[in-house]
Scaffold this active site. Structure first.
Site, PDB file in Angstrom:
ATOM      1  N   LYS A 158      34.931  16.693  -1.227  1.00  0.00           N
ATOM      2  CA  LYS A 158      35.996  16.357  -2.187  1.00  0.00           C
ATOM      3  C   LYS A 158      36.863  17.569  -2.509  1.00  0.00           C
ATOM      4  O   LYS A 158      36.374  18.689  -2.573  1.00  0.00           O
ATOM      5  CB  LYS A 158      35.378  15.843  -3.500  1.00  0.00           C
ATOM      6  CG  LYS A 158      34.683  14.503  -3.368  1.00  0.00           C
ATOM      7  CD  LYS A 158      33.964  14.103  -4.648  1.00  0.00           C
ATOM      8  CE  LYS A 158      34.821  13.331  -5.603  1.00  0.00           C
ATOM      9  NZ  LYS A 158      34.011  12.732  -6.712  1.00  0.00           N
ATOM     10  N   LYS A 201      26.712  14.253  -3.268  1.00  0.00           N
ATOM     11  CA  LYS A 201      25.945  13.198  -2.621  1.00  0.00           C
ATOM     12  C   LYS A 201      26.835  11.961  -2.571  1.00  0.00           C
ATOM     13  O   LYS A 201      27.504  11.640  -3.551  1.00  0.00           O
ATOM     14  CB  LYS A 201      24.689  12.904  -3.430  1.00  0.00           C
ATOM     15  CG  LYS A 201      23.850  11.835  -2.808  1.00  0.00           C
ATOM     16  CD  LYS A 201      22.416  11.832  -3.300  1.00  0.00           C
ATOM     17  CE  LYS A 201      21.584  10.889  -2.454  1.00  0.00           C
ATOM     18  NZ  LYS A 201      21.558  11.281  -1.028  1.00  0.00           N
ATOM     19  N   TYR A 202      26.872  11.287  -1.427  1.00  0.00           N
ATOM     20  CA  TYR A 202      27.683  10.077  -1.306  1.00  0.00           C
ATOM     21  C   TYR A 202      26.843   8.890  -1.750  1.00  0.00           C
ATOM     22  O   TYR A 202      25.762   8.639  -1.201  1.00  0.00           O
ATOM     23  CB  TYR A 202      28.155   9.891   0.137  1.00  0.00           C
ATOM     24  CG  TYR A 202      28.951   8.630   0.332  1.00  0.00           C
ATOM     25  CD1 TYR A 202      30.230   8.517  -0.175  1.00  0.00           C
ATOM     26  CD2 TYR A 202      28.410   7.537   1.017  1.00  0.00           C
ATOM     27  CE1 TYR A 202      30.970   7.357  -0.019  1.00  0.00           C
ATOM     28  CE2 TYR A 202      29.141   6.366   1.179  1.00  0.00           C
ATOM     29  CZ  TYR A 202      30.420   6.287   0.651  1.00  0.00           C
ATOM     30  OH  TYR A 202      31.146   5.132   0.810  1.00  0.00           O
ATOM     31  N   ASN A 289      39.423  12.099 -17.391  1.00  0.00           N
ATOM     32  CA  ASN A 289      40.883  11.997 -17.449  1.00  0.00           C
ATOM     33  C   ASN A 289      41.330  12.310 -18.866  1.00  0.00           C
ATOM     34  O   ASN A 289      40.865  11.698 -19.821  1.00  0.00           O
ATOM     35  CB  ASN A 289      41.336  10.610 -17.036  1.00  0.00           C
ATOM     36  CG  ASN A 289      41.104  10.370 -15.558  1.00  0.00           C
ATOM     37  OD1 ASN A 289      41.302  11.274 -14.747  1.00  0.00           O
ATOM     38  ND2 ASN A 289      40.663   9.196 -15.195  1.00  0.00           N
ATOM     39  N   ARG A 291      43.950  11.782 -20.708  1.00  0.00           N
ATOM     40  CA  ARG A 291      45.183  11.042 -21.031  1.00  0.00           C
ATOM     41  C   ARG A 291      44.842   9.592 -21.330  1.00  0.00           C
ATOM     42  O   ARG A 291      43.701   9.171 -21.193  1.00  0.00           O
ATOM     43  CB  ARG A 291      46.118  11.083 -19.830  1.00  0.00           C
ATOM     44  CG  ARG A 291      45.413  10.560 -18.592  1.00  0.00           C
ATOM     45  CD  ARG A 291      46.331  10.323 -17.431  1.00  0.00           C
ATOM     46  NE  ARG A 291      45.592  10.170 -16.190  1.00  0.00           N
ATOM     47  CZ  ARG A 291      45.014   9.064 -15.772  1.00  0.00           C
ATOM     48  NH1 ARG A 291      45.065   7.966 -16.503  1.00  0.00           N
ATOM     49  NH2 ARG A 291      44.369   9.010 -14.617  1.00  0.00           N
ATOM     50  N   ARG A 337      45.936  -5.943 -12.708  1.00  0.00           N
ATOM     51  CA  ARG A 337      47.187  -5.183 -12.552  1.00  0.00           C
ATOM     52  C   ARG A 337      48.166  -5.952 -11.676  1.00  0.00           C
ATOM     53  O   ARG A 337      47.882  -6.225 -10.502  1.00  0.00           O
ATOM     54  CB  ARG A 337      46.906  -3.829 -11.902  1.00  0.00           C
ATOM     55  CG  ARG A 337      46.011  -2.956 -12.751  1.00  0.00           C
ATOM     56  CD  ARG A 337      46.029  -1.546 -12.229  1.00  0.00           C
ATOM     57  NE  ARG A 337      45.015  -0.738 -12.892  1.00  0.00           N
ATOM     58  CZ  ARG A 337      44.926   0.575 -12.786  1.00  0.00           C
ATOM     59  NH1 ARG A 337      45.789   1.236 -12.034  1.00  0.00           N
ATOM     60  NH2 ARG A 337      43.985   1.246 -13.420  1.00  0.00           N
TER      61      ARG A 337
HETATM   62  P1  ADP Z   1      40.203  11.071  -7.670  1.00  0.00           P
HETATM   63  O1  ADP Z   1      40.488  12.062  -8.747  1.00  0.00           O
HETATM   64  O2  ADP Z   1      40.791  11.454  -6.354  1.00  0.00           O
HETATM   65  O3  ADP Z   1      40.519   9.667  -8.069  1.00  0.00           O
HETATM   66  P2  ADP Z   1      37.342  10.654  -8.192  1.00  0.00           P
HETATM   67  O4  ADP Z   1      36.347  11.743  -8.206  1.00  0.00           O
HETATM   68  O5  ADP Z   1      37.728  10.037  -9.497  1.00  0.00           O
HETATM   69  O6  ADP Z   1      38.633  11.166  -7.388  1.00  0.00           O
HETATM   70  O7  ADP Z   1      36.843   9.513  -7.251  1.00  0.00           O
HETATM   71  C1  ADP Z   1      37.651   8.409  -6.917  1.00  0.00           C
HETATM   72  C2  ADP Z   1      36.818   7.298  -6.330  1.00  0.00           C
HETATM   73  O8  ADP Z   1      36.138   7.751  -5.141  1.00  0.00           O
HETATM   74  C3  ADP Z   1      35.716   6.797  -7.241  1.00  0.00           C
HETATM   75  O9  ADP Z   1      36.163   5.819  -8.155  1.00  0.00           O
HETATM   76  C4  ADP Z   1      34.774   6.228  -6.218  1.00  0.00           C
HETATM   77  O10 ADP Z   1      35.279   4.975  -5.773  1.00  0.00           O
HETATM   78  C5  ADP Z   1      34.836   7.204  -5.056  1.00  0.00           C
HETATM   79  N1  ADP Z   1      33.835   8.290  -5.181  1.00  0.00           N
HETATM   80  C6  ADP Z   1      33.969   9.474  -5.814  1.00  0.00           C
HETATM   81  N2  ADP Z   1      32.846  10.223  -5.753  1.00  0.00           N
HETATM   82  C7  ADP Z   1      31.944   9.505  -5.022  1.00  0.00           C
HETATM   83  C8  ADP Z   1      30.576   9.722  -4.590  1.00  0.00           C
HETATM   84  N3  ADP Z   1      29.916  10.843  -4.877  1.00  0.00           N
HETATM   85  N4  ADP Z   1      29.985   8.743  -3.855  1.00  0.00           N
HETATM   86  C9  ADP Z   1      30.648   7.600  -3.555  1.00  0.00           C
HETATM   87  N5  ADP Z   1      31.914   7.332  -3.917  1.00  0.00           N
HETATM   88  C10 ADP Z   1      32.582   8.257  -4.637  1.00  0.00           C
END
Ligand code: ADP
Length: 448
Positions: A158, A201-202, A289, A291, A337
């Site tokens: 990420k 971790k995914y 977030n 906001r 939405r």
């Molecule tokens: P962004 O700021 O780009 O929106 P987030 O960290 O909020 O990133 O993650 C966005 C989306 O990605 C989450 O709502 C989820 O669907 C997926 N996601 C994020 N982290 C994980 C993770 N560790 N494992 C599986 N899916 C993830």
């Protein structure tokens, strides 16, 4: 209290903020691009200023233009809405230097939560449960491999400065890691100008559950419940519910209190959302977030709290008027939405609305600035409105949603309304058996 608020946004959220200001007896200034001169919030505002051409970079993101509009109109506060400048610490700082209030948290809190590595570090320190992951940025392939082995595959790479799901890559095994790591870095650099990435971790089948908090920066803070936003396409939420239906009231209160305590301890001021993935009974923090969120009305509907009022009051230096044990939750709420998009392939569908008949009746709220004859411009996000329904329980709420969707007519452009009508009859949606991957599988036809 403020005497004049400048609304630095457009569309339904600009109108939402304008409504709160009017009810609080505050004068309003709408700023708009040349493409939005006919927008409803521009018509209803006490004053309006054109701040530039259609492109957002030259208008809604143009800080000098917005500062000039503040100067001309004598606004003493700015509400940034969501998106655009709402999480821009520099903007908050510039306003502060000009003695104009930013209706949101401090620049320092925006910065802290805008850097995801820093945000996770802070969350961990504050006792918020996090997704297992690398301690910080992974700057070399070898570092990435070491961290991934420790976490265990599959892992997610990420972007530290990420947003909107960009710069995010899954590696199912060691063989996929090198490519995932380098493409995530390249994407992050291109999208955010920062190639720092980290590993998590995914999680295979989590739900997205978030907690709404409000603080006053003086050590008072409350949580006002949870929302489930698991129905997403390309990390964009399409359907949100409050409270999150898959957890018990006791679980809600427990995670809510963890977040409220963190908000108090940070001396956070304003509205914030702590986002989690929830799997097998565990919450894992992903981000905060700083906001107002698109989906805030579902929380308002079940708590009778006006979140925008609270944001404005707190920014004006008033103490938080809410007390945790007085906050009650009534029934269930769902928001869908309404995007100006094809409901099958999601291509944008700007154009003139030739006929508009919104739903109405008991338990229905519509947040939208559209009207018959309104021309949806092609330059911005496709969200043109939100339908929010409330019921005594989830089943009643779903039935009311079907009924409201049957009444709702938007002609001249395509919208996502027909998709929601189909979803409301899906057995998995009715039973609540879905996770963050469900909607994409359904849309791809790979759902049984
Ligand atoms: P962004 O700021 O780009 O929106 P987030 O960290 O909020 O990133 O993650 C966005 C989306 O990605 C989450 O709502 C989820 O669907 C997926 N996601 C994020 N982290 C994980 C993770 N560790 N494992 C599986 N899916 C993830």
């Amino acid at each position: 209290m403020f005497s004049k608020v400048l609304i630095a946004n457009r569309g339904e959220i600009a109108l939402r903020i304008l409504r709160a200001c009017k009810e609080l007896g505050i004068q309003t200034v709408a700023v708009h691009s040349s493409a939005d001169a006919d927008a409803m919030h521009v018509r209803l505002a006490d004053e309006s200023v054109c701040i530039g051409p259609p492109a957002a970079l030259d208008s809604y993101l143009n800080i000098p233009s917005i500062m000039a509009a503040c100067e001309i109109t004598g606004a003493d506060a700015v509400h940034p809405g969501y998106g655009f400048l709402s999480e821009n610490a520099r903007f908050a700082r510039i306003l502060d230097e000009h003695k104009i209030a930013f209706i949101g948290p401090s620049a320092a809190h925006i910065e802290m939560m805008g850097d995801k590595i820093e945000a996770k570090r802070t969350a961990r320190k504050l006792g918020i449960p996090c997704v297992p992951g690398s301690a910080g940025a992974v700057n070399t392939q070898a570092e990435a491999l070491g961290a991934a082995r420790e976490i265990g595959f599959p892992v997610l790479v990420k972007a530290a400065s990420g947003g909107g799901g960009r710069g995010m890559k899954v590696a199912l095994n060691e063989g996929e890691l090198a490519v995932a790591w380098s493409t995530a870095r390249t994407e992050a650099k291109a999208a955010f100008g920062d190639d720092a990435v980290y590993l998590e971790k995914y999680l295979g089948k989590p739900r997205h559950i978030e907690v709404q908090v409000l603080g006053d920066g003086r050590g008072n803070a409350v949580h006002i419940g949870t929302r489930d936003c698991s129905l997403q396409r390309r990390h964009q939420k399409l359907w949100e519910e409050a409270n999150a239906p898959s957890i018990t009231a006791a679980e809600r209160d427990r995670i809510g209190e963890v977040c409220a305590k963190a908000t108090r301890d940070m001396k956070y001021s304003g509205a914030g959302t702590v986002e989690f993935l929830y799997e097998d009974g565990e919450f894992y923090f992903i981000e905060m977030n700083t906001r107002l969120q698109v989906e805030h009305p579902v929380t308002e509907r079940i708590t009778n709290i006006d979140i925008v009022y609270e944001q404005i009051r707190v920014a004006a230096g008033e103490k938080l008027s809410l007390v945790q044990n007085e906050i009650q939750f009534w029934g269930h709420a769902i928001e869908v939405r309404i995007n100006a998009e094809d409901p099958v392939d999601f291509t944008p569908s700007p154009g003139t609305i030739t006929y508009y008949h919104p739903a109405g009746g008991v338990g229905v709220r519509i947040d939208s600035g559209i009207y018959q004859g309104y021309k949806v411009p092609p330059y911005y996000d496709s969200l043109i409105g939100k339908l929010i329904v409330h019921g005594r329980n989830r089943a009643e709420c779903l039935q009311r949603l079907r009924r409201a969707l049957d009444e709702f007519v938007v002609d001249g452009i395509k919208t996502t309304l027909p998709l929601f009508r189909r979803l409301a009859d899906e057995p998995d949606i009715i039973s609540g058996d879905y996770n963050i991957h469900w909607l994409e599988a359904y849309l791809a036809g790979t759902k049984k």
